[in-house]
Design a protein around this motif. Structure first.
Motif, PDB file in Angstrom:
ATOM      1  N   PRO A 293       0.807  -1.239   0.000  1.00 16.45           N
ATOM      2  CA  PRO A 293       0.000   0.000   0.000  1.00 16.45           C
ATOM      3  C   PRO A 293       0.832   1.278   0.000  1.00 16.45           C
ATOM      4  O   PRO A 293       0.331   2.360  -0.341  1.00 16.45           O
ATOM      5  N   ALA A 294       2.124   1.155   0.365  1.00 20.07           N
ATOM      6  CA  ALA A 294       2.984   2.340   0.399  1.00 20.07           C
ATOM      7  C   ALA A 294       3.125   2.973  -0.976  1.00 20.07           C
ATOM      8  O   ALA A 294       3.231   4.199  -1.099  1.00 20.07           O
ATOM      9  N   ILE A 295       3.128   2.138  -2.034  1.00 21.35           N
ATOM     10  CA  ILE A 295       3.287   2.687  -3.373  1.00 21.35           C
ATOM     11  C   ILE A 295       2.131   3.609  -3.719  1.00 21.35           C
ATOM     12  O   ILE A 295       2.318   4.656  -4.340  1.00 21.35           O
ATOM     13  N   THR A 296       0.927   3.252  -3.263  1.00 19.08           N
ATOM     14  CA  THR A 296      -0.237   4.114  -3.494  1.00 19.08           C
ATOM     15  C   THR A 296      -0.087   5.424  -2.734  1.00 19.08           C
ATOM     16  O   THR A 296      -0.379   6.506  -3.263  1.00 19.08           O
ATOM     17  N   LEU A 297       0.385   5.326  -1.494  1.00 20.57           N
ATOM     18  CA  LEU A 297       0.586   6.512  -0.666  1.00 20.57           C
ATOM     19  C   LEU A 297       1.544   7.488  -1.338  1.00 20.57           C
ATOM     20  O   LEU A 297       1.271   8.693  -1.432  1.00 20.57           O
ATOM     21  N   PHE A 298       2.671   6.970  -1.825  1.00 18.27           N
ATOM     22  CA  PHE A 298       3.674   7.843  -2.427  1.00 18.27           C
ATOM     23  C   PHE A 298       3.214   8.403  -3.775  1.00 18.27           C
ATOM     24  O   PHE A 298       3.578   9.530  -4.137  1.00 18.27           O
ATOM     25  N   MET A 299       2.434   7.640  -4.504  1.00 14.81           N
ATOM     26  CA  MET A 299       1.882   8.159  -5.752  1.00 14.81           C
ATOM     27  C   MET A 299       0.918   9.310  -5.477  1.00 14.81           C
ATOM     28  O   MET A 299       0.905  10.313  -6.199  1.00 14.81           O
ATOM     29  N   VAL A 300       0.131   9.170  -4.419  1.00 18.61           N
ATOM     30  CA  VAL A 300      -0.793  10.242  -4.039  1.00 18.61           C
ATOM     31  C   VAL A 300      -0.008  11.502  -3.666  1.00 18.61           C
ATOM     32  O   VAL A 300      -0.364  12.623  -4.068  1.00 18.61           O
ATOM     33  N   VAL A 301       1.080  11.329  -2.905  1.00 23.33           N
ATOM     34  CA  VAL A 301       1.910  12.473  -2.525  1.00 23.33           C
ATOM     35  C   VAL A 301       2.459  13.169  -3.760  1.00 23.33           C
ATOM     36  O   VAL A 301       2.467  14.405  -3.850  1.00 23.33           O
ATOM     37  N   MET A 302       2.897  12.365  -4.738  1.00 26.00           N
ATOM     38  CA  MET A 302       3.454  12.955  -5.957  1.00 26.00           C
ATOM     39  C   MET A 302       2.386  13.697  -6.751  1.00 26.00           C
ATOM     40  O   MET A 302       2.606  14.818  -7.220  1.00 26.00           O
ATOM     41  N   LEU A 303       1.212  13.077  -6.884  1.00 25.98           N
ATOM     42  CA  LEU A 303       0.142  13.700  -7.661  1.00 25.98           C
ATOM     43  C   LEU A 303      -0.321  15.015  -7.025  1.00 25.98           C
ATOM     44  O   LEU A 303      -0.541  16.011  -7.707  1.00 25.98           O
ATOM     45  N   LEU A 304      -0.465  14.996  -5.707  1.00 27.48           N
ATOM     46  CA  LEU A 304      -0.886  16.207  -5.009  1.00 27.48           C
ATOM     47  C   LEU A 304       0.195  17.278  -5.064  1.00 27.48           C
ATOM     48  O   LEU A 304      -0.094  18.482  -5.085  1.00 27.48           O
ATOM     49  N   GLY A 305       1.446  16.840  -5.084  1.00 22.74           N
ATOM     50  CA  GLY A 305       2.546  17.792  -5.063  1.00 22.74           C
ATOM     51  C   GLY A 305       2.784  18.504  -6.369  1.00 22.74           C
ATOM     52  O   GLY A 305       3.321  19.617  -6.390  1.00 22.74           O
ATOM     53  N   MET A 306       2.402  17.892  -7.490  1.00 23.96           N
ATOM     54  CA  MET A 306       2.694  18.480  -8.786  1.00 23.96           C
ATOM     55  C   MET A 306       2.066  19.868  -8.949  1.00 23.96           C
ATOM     56  O   MET A 306       2.616  20.724  -9.626  1.00 23.96           O
ATOM     57  N   GLY A 307       0.927  20.072  -8.319  1.00 20.42           N
ATOM     58  CA  GLY A 307       0.241  21.352  -8.462  1.00 20.42           C
ATOM     59  C   GLY A 307       0.858  22.478  -7.660  1.00 20.42           C
ATOM     60  O   GLY A 307       0.524  23.650  -7.875  1.00 20.42           O
ATOM     61  N   VAL A 308       1.758  22.178  -6.714  1.00 19.40           N
ATOM     62  CA  VAL A 308       2.298  23.227  -5.852  1.00 19.40           C
ATOM     63  C   VAL A 308       3.776  23.503  -6.111  1.00 19.40           C
ATOM     64  O   VAL A 308       4.329  24.448  -5.553  1.00 19.40           O
ATOM     65  N   LEU A 309       4.410  22.699  -6.957  1.00 22.80           N
ATOM     66  CA  LEU A 309       5.853  22.808  -7.100  1.00 22.80           C
ATOM     67  C   LEU A 309       6.290  24.103  -7.777  1.00 22.80           C
ATOM     68  O   LEU A 309       7.266  24.722  -7.379  1.00 22.80           O
ATOM     69  N   MET A 310       5.590  24.502  -8.842  1.00 25.17           N
ATOM     70  CA  MET A 310       6.027  25.670  -9.607  1.00 25.17           C
ATOM     71  C   MET A 310       5.168  26.900  -9.366  1.00 25.17           C
ATOM     72  O   MET A 310       5.357  27.929 -10.004  1.00 25.17           O
ATOM     73  N   THR A 311       4.198  26.791  -8.466  1.00 25.68           N
ATOM     74  CA  THR A 311       3.295  27.912  -8.199  1.00 25.68           C
ATOM     75  C   THR A 311       3.666  28.583  -6.882  1.00 25.68           C
ATOM     76  O   THR A 311       3.827  27.901  -5.869  1.00 25.68           O
ATOM     77  N   PRO A 312       3.823  29.900  -6.855  1.00 18.92           N
ATOM     78  CA  PRO A 312       4.099  30.582  -5.578  1.00 18.92           C
ATOM     79  C   PRO A 312       2.995  30.283  -4.571  1.00 18.92           C
ATOM     80  O   PRO A 312       1.816  30.202  -4.931  1.00 18.92           O
ATOM     81  N   GLN A 313       3.377  30.127  -3.315  1.00 17.82           N
ATOM     82  CA  GLN A 313       2.383  29.769  -2.308  1.00 17.82           C
ATOM     83  C   GLN A 313       1.324  30.866  -2.141  1.00 17.82           C
ATOM     84  O   GLN A 313       0.204  30.591  -1.713  1.00 17.82           O
ATOM     85  N   GLU A 314       1.680  32.104  -2.511  1.00 14.19           N
ATOM     86  CA  GLU A 314       0.711  33.199  -2.418  1.00 14.19           C
ATOM     87  C   GLU A 314      -0.384  33.087  -3.474  1.00 14.19           C
ATOM     88  O   GLU A 314      -1.371  33.809  -3.420  1.00 14.19           O
ATOM     89  N   MET A 315      -0.210  32.177  -4.429  1.00 13.45           N
ATOM     90  CA  MET A 315      -1.209  31.981  -5.472  1.00 13.45           C
ATOM     91  C   MET A 315      -1.987  30.680  -5.277  1.00 13.45           C
ATOM     92  O   MET A 315      -2.782  30.291  -6.133  1.00 13.45           O
ATOM     93  N   LEU A 316      -1.748  29.999  -4.150  1.00 10.55           N
ATOM     94  CA  LEU A 316      -2.399  28.723  -3.878  1.00 10.55           C
ATOM     95  C   LEU A 316      -3.526  28.897  -2.861  1.00 10.55           C
ATOM     96  O   LEU A 316      -3.452  29.767  -1.987  1.00 10.55           O
ATOM     97  N   PRO A 317      -4.555  28.054  -2.943  1.00  6.26           N
ATOM     98  CA  PRO A 317      -5.573  28.045  -1.886  1.00  6.26           C
ATOM     99  C   PRO A 317      -4.932  27.676  -0.551  1.00  6.26           C
ATOM    100  O   PRO A 317      -3.937  26.943  -0.499  1.00  6.26           O
ATOM    101  N   SER A 318      -5.495  28.179   0.523  1.00  7.46           N
ATOM    102  CA  SER A 318      -4.915  27.962   1.856  1.00  7.46           C
ATOM    103  C   SER A 318      -4.796  26.485   2.203  1.00  7.46           C
ATOM    104  O   SER A 318      -3.866  26.085   2.914  1.00  7.46           O
ATOM    105  N   PHE A 319      -5.718  25.651   1.703  1.00  4.65           N
ATOM    106  CA  PHE A 319      -5.640  24.218   1.994  1.00  4.65           C
ATOM    107  C   PHE A 319      -4.337  23.632   1.474  1.00  4.65           C
ATOM    108  O   PHE A 319      -3.672  22.846   2.155  1.00  4.65           O
ATOM    109  N   PHE A 320      -3.947  23.996   0.248  1.00  5.22           N
ATOM    110  CA  PHE A 320      -2.708  23.490  -0.337  1.00  5.22           C
ATOM    111  C   PHE A 320      -1.497  24.022   0.415  1.00  5.22           C
ATOM    112  O   PHE A 320      -0.511  23.305   0.597  1.00  5.22           O
ATOM    113  N   VAL A 321      -1.560  25.280   0.833  1.00  7.00           N
ATOM    114  CA  VAL A 321      -0.431  25.893   1.535  1.00  7.00           C
ATOM    115  C   VAL A 321      -0.210  25.237   2.895  1.00  7.00           C
ATOM    116  O   VAL A 321       0.927  24.958   3.293  1.00  7.00           O
TER     117      VAL A 321
END
Length: 380
Positions: A293-321
């Protein structure tokens, strides 16, 4: 109709919905980004009536209705500190009121010379954030210039003016830009650090999971003593070093072939290898305790992370920040490479290096502790 009565078959559409939801969650991060409180420094090196007009314009810019947050958040700083503040990634940009600005604007028509406000841009911090701050500051300067232009034209109504004076009347205030920590050419508009950090995570994830399956197979084939199990774990870590080096220098080689302007092939290769190895230790630790099940966990982390990597945190919803950005390991590899690419850092990149190292040490400790679980499973 037997398939429709099978419970496992009905799990397929549910799994599809879940996976698509995870892939699509980044739409909330990047679908309609709202910029708020983008940190900008204000440097005041002059005084006078026209300086106060700039201050008032900034105050008006910072006022928003209905309890919303301002686009830019200004903080007064000293010019001699700005380089260090930019290197520490405190600000995306700075607005500078230079010495002599008040007098220059007061005598703009007489001297046929426009007054200048300076805009410093911390481009290497984040290309998107720095450009947004630059656009907002230039918009403020254009607005101020337009107000003075209207006033000056009214005062000179009916007077004959030459071309030089007309130019100043149209633009009595101009902006002068200076770029700090510039994004170099052929680095994908500042995205190269992130694009080169992601493979470090993917390599660690795939390599760690394959080695987990291989180690599990060895453990199932026969009972191993604690010493033998520890040796097997040591071999897995050694394989992790090999995988990390392959990951790092494959990324650096492909980047070189693709024409990425790297500050140093070996520096980038070794840093990505370092990050990949620490990520590998984390992956190995979690898979050793919870299994597949760890592989699923890490894939989820990667998928969720892709949206925040290149975007300034000031442009992200507070939940993501607050709940996603702090827990994305790839971000620290990206920030470390950003230090190397644009801030002149060596192998040690400060906070990002320390965090990656902490991930590796923690992962190694948790992985070694898993020997207690494995030995207990063998004795049962």
């Amino acid at each position: 109709m037997r398939l429709f009565s099978d419970k496992l078959a009905w799990a397929a559409p549910m799994a599809v919905i879940l996976i698509i939801a995870l892939f699509s969650v980044n739409l909330f991060a990047q679908g309609n980004p709202q910029v708020k409180n983008l940190p900008v420094a204000l440097i005041i090196n002059d005084e006078g009536q026209h300086v106060e007009v700039v201050k008032d314009a900034i105050k008006q810019m910072s006022k928003v209705a209905d309890g919303a947050e301002p686009v830019l958040a200004f903080t007064i700083e000293k010019e001699e500190d700005i380089k260090n503040l930019f290197n520490d990634k405190e600000y995306y940009a700075a607005l500078v009121i230079p010495e002599g600005y008040n007098e220059a604007l007061q005598n703009a028509i007489t001297n046929n010379s426009a007054a200048t406000l300076k805009v410093y841009i911390n481009q290497g911090f984040n290309y998107t954030g720095a450009n947004f701050a630059k656009t907002a500051l230039n918009g403020l300067i254009t607005q101020l210039s337009g107000q003075y232009s209207t006033s000056f034209i009214e005062k000179m109504d009916g007077q004959q003016i030459d071309a030089a004076t007309a130019s100043v009347l149209v633009r009595p205030i101009v902006s002068e830009e200076q770029i700090f920590n510039p994004i170099t050419a052929s680095t994908a508009n500042g995205s190269a650090p992130t694009l080169m950090a992601v493979p470090a995570w993917v390599g660690a994830l795939i390599g760690g999971f394959i080695l987990f399956l291989s180690s599990s197979s060895i453990l199932k084939r026969g009972r191993l003593t604690r010493k033998q199990t520890l040796r097997l774990m040591g071999e897995q870590v050694l394989f992790g070093v090999i995988i990390a080096l392959f990951s790092g220098f494959t990324v650096a080689t492909l980047g070189s072939i693709a024409g990425i302007n790297m500050p140093s092939y070996f520096l980038v290769g070794f840093f990505v290898s370092f990050a990949a190895f620490c990520f590998f230790l984390l992956v190995s630790a979690i898979t050793a305790w919870i299994g597949k099940p760890a592989i699923t966990l890490f894939m989820v982390v990667m998928l969720l992370g892709m949206g925040v990597l290149m975007t300034p945190q000031e442009m992200l919803p507070s939940f993501f920040v607050n709940f996603i950005r702090p827990w994305v390991p790839i971000r620290f590899a990206s920030e470390g490479l950003r230090e190397i690419f644009y801030f002149g850092s060596g192998f040690y990149t400060g906070g990002s290096f320390n965090t990656i190292l902490g991930i590796g040490i923690t992962g190694l400790a948790i992985y070694l502790l898993s020997i207690l679980k494995q030995v207990k499973a063998q004795t049962n």
